[in-house]
Design a protein around this motif. Sequence first.
Motif, PDB file in Angstrom:
ATOM      1  N   GLY A   1      27.800 -63.494 -15.570  1.00  0.00           N
ATOM      2  CA  GLY A   1      28.712 -64.432 -16.195  1.00  0.00           C
ATOM      3  C   GLY A   1      29.396 -63.837 -17.405  1.00  0.00           C
ATOM      4  O   GLY A   1      28.874 -62.952 -18.071  1.00  0.00           O
ATOM      5  N   ILE A   2      30.583 -64.344 -17.670  1.00  0.00           N
ATOM      6  CA  ILE A   2      31.343 -63.893 -18.827  1.00  0.00           C
ATOM      7  C   ILE A   2      31.492 -65.070 -19.774  1.00  0.00           C
ATOM      8  O   ILE A   2      31.923 -66.149 -19.372  1.00  0.00           O
ATOM      9  N   LEU A   3      31.147 -64.850 -21.016  1.00  0.00           N
ATOM     10  CA  LEU A   3      31.266 -65.866 -22.054  1.00  0.00           C
ATOM     11  C   LEU A   3      32.306 -65.383 -23.057  1.00  0.00           C
ATOM     12  O   LEU A   3      32.037 -64.503 -23.870  1.00  0.00           O
ATOM     13  N   GLU A   4      33.488 -65.965 -22.989  1.00  0.00           N
ATOM     14  CA  GLU A   4      34.580 -65.494 -23.828  1.00  0.00           C
ATOM     15  C   GLU A   4      34.700 -66.239 -25.150  1.00  0.00           C
ATOM     16  O   GLU A   4      35.391 -65.783 -26.046  1.00  0.00           O
TER      17      GLU A   4
ATOM     18  N   SER B   1      31.809 -71.672 -24.944  1.00  0.00           N
ATOM     19  CA  SER B   1      31.102 -71.366 -23.691  1.00  0.00           C
ATOM     20  C   SER B   1      29.640 -71.022 -23.957  1.00  0.00           C
ATOM     21  O   SER B   1      28.778 -71.335 -23.131  1.00  0.00           O
ATOM     22  N   THR B   2      29.331 -70.415 -25.098  1.00  0.00           N
ATOM     23  CA  THR B   2      27.924 -70.126 -25.403  1.00  0.00           C
ATOM     24  C   THR B   2      27.149 -71.423 -25.598  1.00  0.00           C
ATOM     25  O   THR B   2      26.015 -71.539 -25.147  1.00  0.00           O
ATOM     26  N   ARG B   3      27.753 -72.386 -26.239  1.00  0.00           N
ATOM     27  CA  ARG B   3      27.090 -73.679 -26.455  1.00  0.00           C
ATOM     28  C   ARG B   3      26.847 -74.385 -25.126  1.00  0.00           C
ATOM     29  O   ARG B   3      25.788 -74.975 -24.897  1.00  0.00           O
ATOM     30  N   LYS B   4      27.814 -74.321 -24.222  1.00  0.00           N
ATOM     31  CA  LYS B   4      27.650 -74.946 -22.913  1.00  0.00           C
ATOM     32  C   LYS B   4      26.500 -74.298 -22.141  1.00  0.00           C
ATOM     33  O   LYS B   4      25.704 -74.981 -21.502  1.00  0.00           O
ATOM     34  N   VAL B   5      26.404 -72.983 -22.227  1.00  0.00           N
ATOM     35  CA  VAL B   5      25.316 -72.266 -21.548  1.00  0.00           C
ATOM     36  C   VAL B   5      23.976 -72.653 -22.167  1.00  0.00           C
ATOM     37  O   VAL B   5      23.000 -72.923 -21.462  1.00  0.00           O
TER      38      VAL B   5
ATOM     39  N   GLU C   1      22.158 -64.567 -15.894  1.00  0.00           N
ATOM     40  CA  GLU C   1      23.566 -64.248 -15.605  1.00  0.00           C
ATOM     41  C   GLU C   1      24.284 -63.689 -16.822  1.00  0.00           C
ATOM     42  O   GLU C   1      25.236 -62.936 -16.691  1.00  0.00           O
ATOM     43  N   PHE C   2      23.858 -64.109 -17.996  1.00  0.00           N
ATOM     44  CA  PHE C   2      24.542 -63.776 -19.235  1.00  0.00           C
ATOM     45  C   PHE C   2      23.728 -62.837 -20.121  1.00  0.00           C
ATOM     46  O   PHE C   2      24.060 -62.624 -21.278  1.00  0.00           O
TER      47      PHE C   2
END
Length: 138
Positions: free
Chosen positions: A15-18, A22-26, A48-49
């Motif tokens: 997974g890509i966290l841009e 997105s980090t908070r959602k993960v 994934e991350f």
Amino acid sequence: FIITLIILPLSLFGGILESETSTRKVADAFMKKVTSESYKEAFEYLAEFWPLPKEEVMNLAYQTDSQLKMLGNRFGSVLGFEYIGQHKIGDSFMRYLYIQKFEKHATRWMIVFYKPKQEWIVNNVMWDDETYEIFDMN
């Protein structure tokens, strides 16, 4: 065919966290799985991350599962989780702090993301039952 070329590289590298969003959602999604006591599934999702070998991540899942099961009688049933806050250091580190709520106690969960270049990656996940430390962290 074009869609395959776009999707294939993403699946090869995880997974890509841009963004910070997105980090908070993960982190939230991870904690939802933790709260359902699906530790294997939670850590598989996070893998994934996380640039660690998947075997190491799954070892953490196994250790978490076995240790929290041993504490089950002392802590009681899982009630849910609560987001406590975040702490950003520079442009490179973000830590999210949560508690996993049980009937008789709580565990503290810290999920750290690192941004070496453009994307965020999982850097570390820690948990313990030292809830008094939360007061010094937030």
